[in-house]
Enzyme design. Structure first.
Site, PDB file in Angstrom:
ATOM      1  N   SER A  46       0.825  -1.209   0.000  1.00  0.00           N
ATOM      2  CA  SER A  46       0.000   0.000   0.000  1.00  0.00           C
ATOM      3  C   SER A  46       0.861   1.262   0.000  1.00  0.00           C
ATOM      4  O   SER A  46       1.987   1.268   0.502  1.00  0.00           O
ATOM      5  CB  SER A  46      -0.912   0.042   1.230  1.00  0.00           C
ATOM      6  OG  SER A  46      -1.841  -1.018   1.209  1.00  0.00           O
TER       7      SER A  46
HETATM    8  N1  SAH Z   1      -1.170  -4.602   4.107  1.00  0.00           N
HETATM    9  C1  SAH Z   1      -0.503  -4.898   2.878  1.00  0.00           C
HETATM   10  C2  SAH Z   1      -1.349  -4.533   1.680  1.00  0.00           C
HETATM   11  C3  SAH Z   1      -1.335  -5.612   0.662  1.00  0.00           C
HETATM   12  S1  SAH Z   1      -2.518  -5.461  -0.643  1.00  0.00           S
HETATM   13  C4  SAH Z   1       0.862  -4.249   2.799  1.00  0.00           C
HETATM   14  O1  SAH Z   1       1.148  -3.358   3.615  1.00  0.00           O
HETATM   15  O2  SAH Z   1       1.676  -4.631   1.963  1.00  0.00           O
HETATM   16  C5  SAH Z   1      -3.892  -6.388  -0.024  1.00  0.00           C
HETATM   17  C6  SAH Z   1      -3.641  -7.808   0.378  1.00  0.00           C
HETATM   18  O3  SAH Z   1      -4.910  -8.397   0.706  1.00  0.00           O
HETATM   19  C7  SAH Z   1      -3.058  -8.712  -0.708  1.00  0.00           C
HETATM   20  O4  SAH Z   1      -1.883  -9.304  -0.235  1.00  0.00           O
HETATM   21  C8  SAH Z   1      -4.148  -9.735  -0.978  1.00  0.00           C
HETATM   22  O5  SAH Z   1      -3.659 -11.022  -1.312  1.00  0.00           O
HETATM   23  C9  SAH Z   1      -4.885  -9.753   0.348  1.00  0.00           C
HETATM   24  N2  SAH Z   1      -6.259 -10.270   0.295  1.00  0.00           N
HETATM   25  C10 SAH Z   1      -7.179 -10.142  -0.700  1.00  0.00           C
HETATM   26  N3  SAH Z   1      -8.330 -10.746  -0.373  1.00  0.00           N
HETATM   27  C11 SAH Z   1      -8.145 -11.290   0.875  1.00  0.00           C
HETATM   28  C12 SAH Z   1      -8.973 -12.054   1.759  1.00  0.00           C
HETATM   29  N4  SAH Z   1     -10.224 -12.410   1.451  1.00  0.00           N
HETATM   30  N5  SAH Z   1      -8.436 -12.428   2.957  1.00  0.00           N
HETATM   31  C13 SAH Z   1      -7.164 -12.098   3.310  1.00  0.00           C
HETATM   32  N6  SAH Z   1      -6.336 -11.374   2.514  1.00  0.00           N
HETATM   33  C14 SAH Z   1      -6.820 -10.980   1.303  1.00  0.00           C
END
Ligand code: SAH
Length: 220
Positions: A71
Site C-alpha cells: 500500500s
Molecule cells: N497490508 C498490505 C497490503 C497488501 S494489498 C501491505 O502493507 O503490503 C492487499 C492484500 O490483501 C493482498 O496481499 C491480498 O492477497 C490480500 N487479500 C485479498 N483478499 C483477501 C482475503 N479475502 N483475505 C485475506 N487477505 C486478502
C-alpha cells in the site's frame, strides 16, 4: 520475492529518503506522531522487490509477489491513524501482503493478528517479518471475510484491500469502543470507519476516496 539476503541493510541514503517521506506525509495531513515515527523508522525498501529500491520512499503503491501491492505510505498512515489505537491494543489486519502495514502496527506497540489469502505471500512474509525483529501474535493463511473469531474481540480491525461490501463477521469481532477501518467499493473505495458505540450500535464515518486491490472471496 524479497531478496533480503542481498538487501537486508539500511543506509544513510535510505534514512534520508525516509525523513523526506515523513515530511511529505505531514504535509498531506498525517498528524499522529506515533504513526510518523514508525514510518520514519521502518526500512520500507526491504519489503519490496530489488528493482524498486529507488522508489521505496516515494508516496506510491508498488507491485509485490502474487500480483499484489504494498500500500501507498499515505494510505498506511491514514488507515493507522483512523484506527486510533494505543500501545498494547489488539488489532486484526486483513491482507498481510508484504507485511509493511503489520510492521507499522507492531512498531507502534500493538498486538497484531493478520490474515492473508495468497499462500505464496503468506509464506514469504511469515519468514521475513521476524528477520526484521517483528513478531506478530499470529499470521494466518486464510479468508479475511471471516475474520479471526478464535482471538476476537479486537480493539481495532483494519482491512487493506478493497471490500465490495462490509463483512458482518468483522463488525461482530470488534470490542465495544473499537473501530473497523475498511475501504468499501468495487472500482474505487471510500475509506469507511465503523465505531462500535454499543453491542448493537455502529457509528459510520467516511474519509474520502482510495484505490486498493480487491478483497477476494475465498478461493478454496
Ligand atoms: N497490508 C498490505 C497490503 C497488501 S494489498 C501491505 O502493507 O503490503 C492487499 C492484500 O490483501 C493482498 O496481499 C491480498 O492477497 C490480500 N487479500 C485479498 N483478499 C483477501 C482475503 N479475502 N483475505 C485475506 N487477505 C486478502
Amino acid at each position: 520475492m524479497f531478496p533480503y539476503f542481498v538487501t537486508m541493510k539500511d543506509t544513510p541514503k535510505h534514512q534520508g529518503l525516509r525523513k523526506k517521506l515523513v515530511q511529505t506525509l505531514e504535509r498531506k495531513g498525517i498528524a499522529n506522531p506515533e504513526v510518523l515515527k514508525a514510518i520514519g523508522y521502518i526500512p520500507r525498501h526491504l519489503f519490496m522487490d530489488s528493482g524498486f529500491l529507488d522508489h521505496a520512499y516515494v508516496d506510491k503503491a508498488f507491485p509485490i509477489a502474487a500480483d499484489q501491492t504494498i500500500s501507498q505510505p499515505y494510505t498506511v498512515a491514514r488507515q493507522t491513524e483512523l484506527l486510533d489505537l494505543k500501545r498494547g491494543d489488539t488489532v486484526l489486519e486483513i491482507g498481510t501482503g508484504s507485511g509493511y502495514q503489520t510492521a507499522v502496527l507492531l512498531e507502534m506497540g500493538m498486538q497484531v493478528y493478520s490474515i492473508e489469502r495468497q499462500h505464496e505471500l503468506f509464506k514469504i512474509t511469515k519468514r521475513f517479518l521476524p528477520k526484521l525483529g517483528y513478531r506478530a501474535k499470529k499470521l494466518v493463511f486464510g479468508d479475511g471475510y471471516k475474520g479471526l473469531p478464535e482471538t476476537a474481540p479486537y480493539d481495532g480491525i483494519i482491512v487493506t484491500a478493497g471490500a465490495p461490501y462490509v463483512p458482518k463477521p468483522l463488525l461482530a469481532q470488534l470490542k465495544v469502543g473499537g473501530k473497523l477501518v475498511i475501504p468499501v467499493g468495487e472500482h474505487s473505495q471510500i475509506m469507511t470507519v465503523f465505531n462500535r458505540a454499543s453491542p448493537t450500535n455502529f457509528e459510520k464515518e467516511e474519509f474520502g476516496e482510495f484505490r486498493f486491490v480487491p478483497l477476494l472471496e475465498d478461493k478454496n
